[in-house]
Design a protein around this motif. Structure first.
Motif, PDB file in Angstrom:
ATOM      1  N   TYR B  35     -67.043  36.697 -47.232  1.00 54.34           N
ATOM      2  CA  TYR B  35     -66.484  35.869 -48.295  1.00 54.34           C
ATOM      3  C   TYR B  35     -65.495  36.721 -49.086  1.00 54.34           C
ATOM      4  O   TYR B  35     -65.611  37.941 -49.148  1.00 54.34           O
ATOM      5  N   GLN B  37     -63.946  36.995 -53.041  1.00 57.70           N
ATOM      6  CA  GLN B  37     -64.147  36.543 -54.410  1.00 57.70           C
ATOM      7  C   GLN B  37     -63.014  37.073 -55.282  1.00 57.70           C
ATOM      8  O   GLN B  37     -62.958  38.266 -55.581  1.00 57.70           O
ATOM      9  N   GLY B  40     -62.685  35.730 -61.487  1.00 59.39           N
ATOM     10  CA  GLY B  40     -62.977  34.485 -62.179  1.00 59.39           C
ATOM     11  C   GLY B  40     -63.316  33.313 -61.280  1.00 59.39           C
ATOM     12  O   GLY B  40     -63.412  32.168 -61.752  1.00 59.39           O
ATOM     13  N   GLN B  41     -63.507  33.589 -60.005  1.00 53.44           N
ATOM     14  CA  GLN B  41     -63.800  32.525 -59.040  1.00 53.44           C
ATOM     15  C   GLN B  41     -65.129  32.784 -58.344  1.00 53.44           C
ATOM     16  O   GLN B  41     -65.663  33.894 -58.374  1.00 53.44           O
ATOM     17  N   GLY B  42     -65.628  31.740 -57.684  1.00 54.48           N
ATOM     18  CA  GLY B  42     -66.782  31.935 -56.821  1.00 54.48           C
ATOM     19  C   GLY B  42     -66.326  32.457 -55.466  1.00 54.48           C
ATOM     20  O   GLY B  42     -65.140  32.410 -55.130  1.00 54.48           O
ATOM     21  N   PRO B  43     -67.260  32.964 -54.683  1.00 57.86           N
ATOM     22  CA  PRO B  43     -66.907  33.437 -53.344  1.00 57.86           C
ATOM     23  C   PRO B  43     -66.337  32.312 -52.489  1.00 57.86           C
ATOM     24  O   PRO B  43     -66.791  31.171 -52.572  1.00 57.86           O
ATOM     25  N   PHE B  45     -65.463  31.283 -48.474  1.00 57.11           N
ATOM     26  CA  PHE B  45     -65.792  31.595 -47.083  1.00 57.11           C
ATOM     27  C   PHE B  45     -64.566  32.069 -46.316  1.00 57.11           C
ATOM     28  O   PHE B  45     -63.478  31.487 -46.430  1.00 57.11           O
ATOM     29  N   LEU B  91     -67.079  40.159 -50.025  1.00 53.41           N
ATOM     30  CA  LEU B  91     -68.533  40.146 -49.920  1.00 53.41           C
ATOM     31  C   LEU B  91     -68.962  39.860 -48.491  1.00 53.41           C
ATOM     32  O   LEU B  91     -68.377  39.013 -47.812  1.00 53.41           O
ATOM     33  N   GLY B 109     -70.505  44.229 -52.051  1.00 45.45           N
ATOM     34  CA  GLY B 109     -69.082  43.950 -51.995  1.00 45.45           C
ATOM     35  C   GLY B 109     -68.209  45.187 -51.973  1.00 45.45           C
ATOM     36  O   GLY B 109     -68.630  46.291 -52.341  1.00 45.45           O
ATOM     37  N   THR B 110     -66.981  44.993 -51.506  1.00 50.45           N
ATOM     38  CA  THR B 110     -65.930  46.005 -51.586  1.00 50.45           C
ATOM     39  C   THR B 110     -64.829  45.445 -52.464  1.00 50.45           C
ATOM     40  O   THR B 110     -64.302  44.368 -52.199  1.00 50.45           O
ATOM     41  N   ARG B 111     -64.516  46.184 -53.524  1.00 53.11           N
ATOM     42  CA  ARG B 111     -63.399  45.762 -54.388  1.00 53.11           C
ATOM     43  C   ARG B 111     -62.128  46.353 -53.816  1.00 53.11           C
ATOM     44  O   ARG B 111     -61.956  47.565 -53.796  1.00 53.11           O
TER      45      ARG B 111
END
Lengths: 116, 115
Positions: B35, B37, B40-43, B45, B91, B109-111
């Motif tokens: 996913y 992300q 300010g948003q949801g994940p 797909f 994610l 997660g990886t930023r």
């Protein structure tokens, strides 16, 4: 396309209070699962509670419960006796699509702040 | 037991570069999801694997994005010619089997930051 709507960008309550987070979704499926996930600042998404649409009884996990209204496609999360550790982003999620497709569609989330 | 792990936790790169993001699912989990992300948003797909094969890659935004899972365990998300708009948290999640009813276990997660 499946959509999930969370209309409360942020909520703040005092410790020990009860808070309800709202969620509406759109699906053409007859049976499906719905989920609430919690995302603390560590970024790790954690499942809070899950509801099967076929079940009439609302799911409950300790201080967390849902109010599932299938006809209205509403799936709210109630947190009782809120604790400081409940501070996090909360995401409602539904299956991404039917017909064997997999994965989840998430709402934009509600930032819940528990004040001491 | 060990949860889902992702490396690196943070990645800063320059526009136009190639990046690889790695996901180690929970041992024995056959289903794996990626996913994205944005702030300010949801994940959202991206892609889903059942075993070694990509069962559904319809969420990949364009052909700069590609993911593999050659042995049915570790997965790598590859992004070519990165753009500033690719900046997000990526994610990974795994699940014992496929199916809408299954809990997905997420990694941290990886930023990714594209300068």
């Amino acid at each position: 396309a499946q959509t999930v709507t969370q209309s409360q960008p942020e909520m703040s309550v005092q410790e020990a209070e009860t808070v309800t987070l709202s969620c509406t979704y759109d699906t053409s499926e007859s049976n499906y699962y719905l989920f609430w996930y919690k995302q603390p600042p560590s970024r790790q998404m954690i499942l809070v509670i899950r509801q099967e649409a076929y079940k009439q009884q609302n799911a409950t996990e300790n201080r967390f419960s849902v109010n599932f209204q299938k006809a209205a496609k509403s799936f709210s999360l109630k947190i009782s006796d809120s604790q400081l550790g409940d501070t996090a982003m909360y995401f409602c999620a539904s299956p991404r699509a039917g017909g064997g497709a997999d994965g989840l569609t998430f709402g934009k989330g509600t930032h819940l702040i528990i004040q001491p | 037991g060990a949860g889902v792990s992702q490396t690196p936790s943070n990645k800063v790169t320059e526009k136009g570069k190639y990046v690889e993001l790695r996901c180690d699912p929970i041992s024995g989990h056959t289903a794996l999801y990626w996913y994205r992300q944005s702030l300010g948003q949801g994940p959202e797909f991206l892609i889903y694997f059942q075993g070694t094969g990509a069962a559904d890659d319809s969420g990949l935004p364009n052909d700069r994005f590609f993911a593999v899972r050659p042995e049915g365990s570790v997965s790598t998300l590859k992004i070519q010619r990165t753009e500033r708009g690719d900046s997000a948290v990526y994610l990974c999640a795994s699940s014992p089997t496929s199916g809408d009813y299954n809990e997905q276990f997420f990694g941290p997660g990886t930023r990714l930051t594209v300068l």
